[in-house]
Design an enzyme around this catalytic site. Structure first.
Site, PDB file in Angstrom:
ATOM      1  CB  SER A 124       0.375  -5.939  -5.062  1.00  0.00           C
ATOM      2  OG  SER A 124      -0.716  -6.399  -5.822  1.00  0.00           O
ATOM      3  CB  ALA A 125       1.310  -5.099 -10.778  1.00  0.00           C
ATOM      4  CD  GLN A 143      -3.024  -0.984   0.065  1.00  0.00           C
ATOM      5  OE1 GLN A 143      -3.145   0.070  -0.577  1.00  0.00           O
ATOM      6  NE2 GLN A 143      -3.782  -2.045  -0.183  1.00  0.00           N
ATOM      7  CB  CYS A 152      -8.649  -9.539   1.556  1.00  0.00           C
ATOM      8  SG  CYS A 152      -7.467  -8.829   0.436  1.00  0.00           S
TER       9      CYS A 152
HETATM   10  N1  PMP Z   1      -0.672  -6.935   1.391  1.00  0.00           N
HETATM   11  C1  PMP Z   1      -1.483  -5.874   1.499  1.00  0.00           C
HETATM   12  C2  PMP Z   1      -1.186  -4.815   2.518  1.00  0.00           C
HETATM   13  C3  PMP Z   1      -2.602  -5.762   0.658  1.00  0.00           C
HETATM   14  O1  PMP Z   1      -3.412  -4.700   0.774  1.00  0.00           O
HETATM   15  C4  PMP Z   1      -2.852  -6.794  -0.289  1.00  0.00           C
HETATM   16  C5  PMP Z   1      -4.059  -6.719  -1.211  1.00  0.00           C
HETATM   17  N2  PMP Z   1      -5.295  -6.688  -0.518  1.00  0.00           N
HETATM   18  C6  PMP Z   1      -1.957  -7.880  -0.363  1.00  0.00           C
HETATM   19  C7  PMP Z   1      -0.883  -7.916   0.494  1.00  0.00           C
HETATM   20  C8  PMP Z   1      -2.167  -8.997  -1.351  1.00  0.00           C
HETATM   21  O2  PMP Z   1      -1.854  -8.556  -2.649  1.00  0.00           O
HETATM   22  P1  PMP Z   1      -2.302  -9.385  -3.949  1.00  0.00           P
HETATM   23  O3  PMP Z   1      -3.719  -8.978  -4.229  1.00  0.00           O
HETATM   24  O4  PMP Z   1      -1.361  -8.901  -5.031  1.00  0.00           O
HETATM   25  O5  PMP Z   1      -2.122 -10.814  -3.651  1.00  0.00           O
END
Ligand code: PMP
Length: 389
Positions: free
Chosen positions: A202-203, A182, A328
């Protein structure tokens, strides 16, 4: 015939709209045929795109190209980093314990390749910052540890004191991993600034493709053991044919956000406008973590008596995409583990809404959302809304 207003997208922490530069790079890459591992000309052209993107990401993070490991996203990058066996500059390193903060993303909270009995949780204070005294205590309690702390929280935007944490981990002889998902594009992100051995990116949080990420090492000499084995891709650190188009898009984003100062300043201006407007409409509004340093784009707030579940649906029906807690965990009725760790009362936590701005957000979007929020809040709890005299 009236045309409906375009949707208002204020959920960049869940995923950001694709940046035009990333789209162009991805479309160009999709036109190519060629496995980057093939030695013929077509393969070499695909390899060229992958390596150019690697250079761009490495430059943005202040490391050598060989230190970038492309992955399928930050979930994989985090799992790769949380390894019990690392290759060190002077031989293998076997961290015995994993220390994580109480506000980590579920992909870190799951502990990667550590067993639950090896994991300890570092407490946070009421503003969501990790308690350095508790970290000191945990570091002194046992053998070498791998410490994993996020740069900034996805729900509240609260920024962790990474340089202080990194110094403590270094003094203890441990390893340090930072989930910088983030922070990317919003703060300068470089493992060496924090004495981190590895950071996850993360892209799709910065305008690239979903399902694309990277683990960026401070030095290619210190690396976690591979998670995916098979072919020798990514210097034997991550087997599998590379996602060439998504990598090319990630490279284009990295070039664009290498200097994020101007975009961050604009995001902060918009966020301040939003929070001023929110307090004007709802005097009782609480902004979580507002006494801490926060990302410039994130506001996690609650208005007592305005339940997030209902407010979210009402906002959606009016055309606005916002979130309650992290994407999530939305869909689940439980309260946010982040707000719980900060000691937020459960009733108030159930009213928590997150808005997160990004490269597409304008002042007009903020004004439109404030109007819409006033209507939603006044319908769900008329007493919470300040009406113009
Ligand atoms: N770490 C953080 C702090 C996130 O906000 C997220 C995405 N919700 C992730 C990891 C996971 O990333 P990705 O969607 O690329 O798996």
């Amino acid at each position: 015939m009236t045309t409906a207003a375009p949707r208002l997208y204020l959920d960049h922490n869940a995923t950001a709209p694709l940046r035009p530069q990333a789209r162009t790079a991805m479309l160009e890459a999709l036109e190519l045929t060629g496995n980057p591992s093939s030695v013929h000309g077509d393969g070499r052209r695909a390899r060229g795109l992958v390596e150019a993107a690697r250079e761009a990401l490495a430059a943005a993070c202040g490391v050598k190209a060989r230190s970038v490991i492309f992955t399928s996203g930050a979930t994989e990058a985090n799992t790769l980093a949380l390894s019990q066996a690392w290759q060190g500059a002077d031989g293998p390193i076997y961290p015995e314990r994993l220390l994580i903060s109480a506000v980590e993303h579920p992909s870190v909270r799951s502990g990667g390749r550590f067993s639950p009995r090896q994991i300890r949780t570092i407490e946070v204070d009421a503003d969501g910052r990790i308690r350095l005294d508790h970290l000191d205590q945990l570091l002194s309690e046992g053998g070498p540890a791998l410490v994993s702390v996020m740069a900034a929280n996805n729900e509240t935007g609260v920024i962790q004191p990474l340089a202080e944490i990194g110094a403590r981990v270094a003094a203890s002889g441990g390893l340090f991993h930072v989930d910088a998902v983030q922070a990317a594009g919003r703060l300068p992100v470089a493992p060496k600034d924090w004495q981190a051995h590895a950071i996850s990116l993360s892209a799709h949080k910065v305008g690239g493709a979903q399902g694309m990420g990277a683990l960026v090492l401070a030095s290619s000499a210190v690396a976690p053991s591979a998670l995916l084995v098979g072919g020798g891709q990514e210097h034997h650190r991550r087997a599998g044919t590379e996602n060439v188009a998504a990598i090319a898009g990630f490279g284009a984003v990295a070039r664009e956000i290498a200097d994020c100062h101007a975009e961050s300043a604009e995001l902060l201006r918009l966020r301040n406008l939003f929070e001023q407007g929110l307090h004007h409409i709802c005097r009782s509004a609480v902004v979580f973590g507002d006494a801490a340093l926060r990302l410039p784009n994130t506001s996690c707030f609650a208005v007592p008596g305005v339940p997030a579940e209902l407010a979210l649906i009402a906002c959606d029906l009016k055309g606005a995409s916002v979130s309650s807690g992290s994407a999530c965990s939305s869909g689940k009725v439980g309260v946010s583990h982040v707000l719980a760790a900060m000691g937020v009362d459960e009733t108030l936590a159930r009213c928590a809404i997150r808005v997160s701005f990004g490269w597409t957000t304008t002042e007009a979007d903020v004004a439109r959302f404030l109007d819409l929020w006033g209507e939603v809040a006044s319908r769900l709890n008329p007493a919470a809304v300040q009406h113009a005299a």
